[in-house]
Design a protein around this motif. Structure first.
Motif, PDB file in Angstrom:
ATOM      1  N   ALA A 144       0.869  -0.970   0.007  1.00 58.96           N
ATOM      2  CA  ALA A 144       0.170  -0.092  -0.176  1.00 58.96           C
ATOM      3  C   ALA A 144       1.028   1.380  -0.113  1.00 58.96           C
ATOM      4  CB  ALA A 144      -0.925  -0.031   1.249  1.00 58.96           C
ATOM      5  N   GLY A 145       1.023   1.898  -1.020  1.00 57.10           N
ATOM      6  CA  GLY A 145       2.282   2.950  -1.222  1.00 57.10           C
ATOM      7  C   GLY A 145       3.416   2.139  -1.222  1.00 57.10           C
ATOM      8  N   ALA A 146       4.356   2.837  -0.352  1.00 57.06           N
ATOM      9  CA  ALA A 146       5.481   2.224  -0.293  1.00 57.06           C
ATOM     10  C   ALA A 146       5.810   1.081   0.876  1.00 57.06           C
ATOM     11  CB  ALA A 146       6.759   3.458   0.256  1.00 57.06           C
ATOM     12  N   ALA A 147       4.969   1.099   1.762  1.00 59.72           N
ATOM     13  CA  ALA A 147       4.858   0.147   2.794  1.00 59.72           C
ATOM     14  C   ALA A 147       4.335  -1.350   2.274  1.00 59.72           C
ATOM     15  CB  ALA A 147       3.899   0.610   3.907  1.00 59.72           C
ATOM     16  N   GLN A 148       5.062  -2.389   2.919  1.00 60.42           N
ATOM     17  CA  GLN A 148       4.484  -3.715   2.535  1.00 60.42           C
ATOM     18  C   GLN A 148       3.568  -3.898   3.747  1.00 60.42           C
ATOM     19  OE1 GLN A 148       7.231  -6.886   2.357  1.00 60.42           O
ATOM     20  NE2 GLN A 148       5.745  -8.705   2.433  1.00 60.42           N
ATOM     21  N   VAL A 149       2.311  -4.512   3.323  1.00 61.50           N
ATOM     22  CA  VAL A 149       1.236  -4.782   4.047  1.00 61.50           C
ATOM     23  C   VAL A 149       0.652  -6.242   4.405  1.00 61.50           C
ATOM     24  CG1 VAL A 149       0.309  -2.223   4.044  1.00 61.50           C
ATOM     25  CG2 VAL A 149      -0.574  -4.032   2.581  1.00 61.50           C
ATOM     26  N   LEU A 162      -4.506  -2.254  -3.825  1.00 62.26           N
ATOM     27  CA  LEU A 162      -2.809  -2.447  -3.298  1.00 62.26           C
ATOM     28  C   LEU A 162      -2.189  -2.805  -4.444  1.00 62.26           C
ATOM     29  CD1 LEU A 162      -4.209  -5.208  -0.557  1.00 62.26           C
ATOM     30  CD2 LEU A 162      -3.332  -2.777  -0.169  1.00 62.26           C
ATOM     31  N   GLU A 163      -1.069  -3.123  -4.392  1.00 64.51           N
ATOM     32  CA  GLU A 163       0.128  -3.516  -5.413  1.00 64.51           C
ATOM     33  C   GLU A 163       0.609  -4.756  -5.124  1.00 64.51           C
ATOM     34  OE1 GLU A 163       2.346   0.062  -5.689  1.00 64.51           O
ATOM     35  OE2 GLU A 163       1.454   0.472  -7.871  1.00 64.51           O
ATOM     36  N   LEU A 164       0.797  -5.654  -6.137  1.00 68.51           N
ATOM     37  CA  LEU A 164       1.331  -7.120  -5.699  1.00 68.51           C
ATOM     38  C   LEU A 164       2.464  -7.104  -6.613  1.00 68.51           C
ATOM     39  CD1 LEU A 164       1.046  -9.754  -4.722  1.00 68.51           C
ATOM     40  CD2 LEU A 164      -0.260 -10.546  -6.602  1.00 68.51           C
ATOM     41  N   GLY A 165       3.707  -7.457  -5.652  1.00 66.28           N
ATOM     42  CA  GLY A 165       4.886  -7.845  -6.498  1.00 66.28           C
ATOM     43  C   GLY A 165       4.951  -9.079  -6.980  1.00 66.28           C
ATOM     44  N   ILE A 166       5.197  -9.397  -8.672  1.00 63.17           N
ATOM     45  CA  ILE A 166       5.542 -10.270  -9.090  1.00 63.17           C
ATOM     46  C   ILE A 166       6.598 -10.254  -9.971  1.00 63.17           C
ATOM     47  CG2 ILE A 166       4.479 -11.863 -10.733  1.00 63.17           C
ATOM     48  CD1 ILE A 166       1.743 -11.030  -9.963  1.00 63.17           C
ATOM     49  N   LEU A 167       7.595 -11.119  -9.766  1.00 61.19           N
ATOM     50  CA  LEU A 167       8.675 -10.983 -10.624  1.00 61.19           C
ATOM     51  C   LEU A 167       9.411  -9.808 -10.860  1.00 61.19           C
ATOM     52  CD1 LEU A 167       7.513 -13.132 -13.614  1.00 61.19           C
ATOM     53  CD2 LEU A 167       8.802 -14.010 -11.612  1.00 61.19           C
ATOM     54  N   GLY A 168       9.573  -9.129  -9.599  1.00 64.34           N
ATOM     55  CA  GLY A 168      10.151  -7.653  -9.458  1.00 64.34           C
ATOM     56  C   GLY A 168       9.594  -6.656  -9.869  1.00 64.34           C
ATOM     57  N   GLU A 169       8.094  -6.841 -10.298  1.00 60.63           N
ATOM     58  CA  GLU A 169       7.471  -5.694 -10.590  1.00 60.63           C
ATOM     59  C   GLU A 169       6.282  -5.515 -10.152  1.00 60.63           C
ATOM     60  OE1 GLU A 169       8.443  -3.509 -13.156  1.00 60.63           O
ATOM     61  OE2 GLU A 169      10.081  -4.180 -13.487  1.00 60.63           O
ATOM     62  N   ARG A 170       5.406  -4.429  -9.766  1.00 64.26           N
ATOM     63  CA  ARG A 170       4.558  -4.246  -9.035  1.00 64.26           C
ATOM     64  C   ARG A 170       3.164  -4.025 -10.110  1.00 64.26           C
ATOM     65  NH1 ARG A 170       5.413  -0.211  -4.078  1.00 64.26           N
ATOM     66  NH2 ARG A 170       6.969  -1.148  -3.045  1.00 64.26           N
ATOM     67  N   TYR A 171       1.977  -4.913  -9.847  1.00 63.76           N
ATOM     68  CA  TYR A 171       0.864  -4.860 -10.475  1.00 63.76           C
ATOM     69  C   TYR A 171      -0.390  -4.624  -9.737  1.00 63.76           C
ATOM     70  CZ  TYR A 171       3.746  -7.375 -13.775  1.00 63.76           C
ATOM     71  OH  TYR A 171       4.883  -7.470 -14.755  1.00 63.76           O
ATOM     72  N   PRO A 172      -1.307  -3.989 -10.188  1.00 60.02           N
ATOM     73  CA  PRO A 172      -2.388  -3.511  -9.500  1.00 60.02           C
ATOM     74  C   PRO A 172      -3.162  -4.610  -8.957  1.00 60.02           C
ATOM     75  CG  PRO A 172      -2.446  -2.424 -11.532  1.00 60.02           C
ATOM     76  CD  PRO A 172      -1.267  -3.270 -11.425  1.00 60.02           C
ATOM     77  N   ALA A 173      -3.581  -4.848  -7.640  1.00 58.00           N
ATOM     78  CA  ALA A 173      -4.384  -5.772  -6.989  1.00 58.00           C
ATOM     79  C   ALA A 173      -5.526  -5.143  -6.424  1.00 58.00           C
ATOM     80  CB  ALA A 173      -3.708  -6.568  -6.163  1.00 58.00           C
ATOM     81  N   ARG A 174      -6.786  -5.846  -6.186  1.00 52.80           N
ATOM     82  CA  ARG A 174      -8.009  -5.370  -5.511  1.00 52.80           C
ATOM     83  C   ARG A 174      -8.444  -6.553  -4.672  1.00 52.80           C
ATOM     84  NH1 ARG A 174     -13.088  -5.711  -7.203  1.00 52.80           N
ATOM     85  NH2 ARG A 174     -12.249  -6.247  -9.423  1.00 52.80           N
TER      86      ARG A 174
END
Length: 95
Positions: free
Chosen positions: A30-35, A67-79
């Motif tokens: 969520a932003g820069a923080a891992q939640v 939220l954003e999900l880290g997959i293979l070093g990239e961030r992707y939108p998640a809901r």
């Protein structure tokens, strides 16, 4: 601990990523923080969506929370979505 409440809650996510599914241990931001952290993921062929389960901080567990999900070093939108994406009322089994 009971009075304080849960530290993490299990949620269902739809991920906007065509590269691949989420894997256990992938981070949620969520932003820069891992939640949160993904427990499992895969493509839901019946619903046509990239799905994942994850444990997240309670303040990020509401339906439609972005939220954003880290997959293979990239961030992707998640809901965050309802827990059951296919046949939530179990009517197809009874048809």
């Amino acid at each position: 601990q009971v009075e304080r409440g849960p530290r993490k809650l299990l949620v269902s996510l739809v991920v906007d990523c065509d590269v691949g599914p989420a894997h256990g241990g992938d981070p949620l931001f969520a932003g820069a923080a891992q939640v949160g952290t993904v427990t499992s993921g895969g493509y839901g062929h019946r619903v046509g969506e990239n799905l994942a389960y994850a444990y997240v901080d309670p303040e990020h567990s509401a339906i439609d929370c972005a939220l954003e999900l880290g997959i293979l070093g990239e961030r992707y939108p998640a809901r965050v979505v309802e827990p059951v994406r296919y046949d939530p009322d179990n009517t197809r089994l009874r048809a």
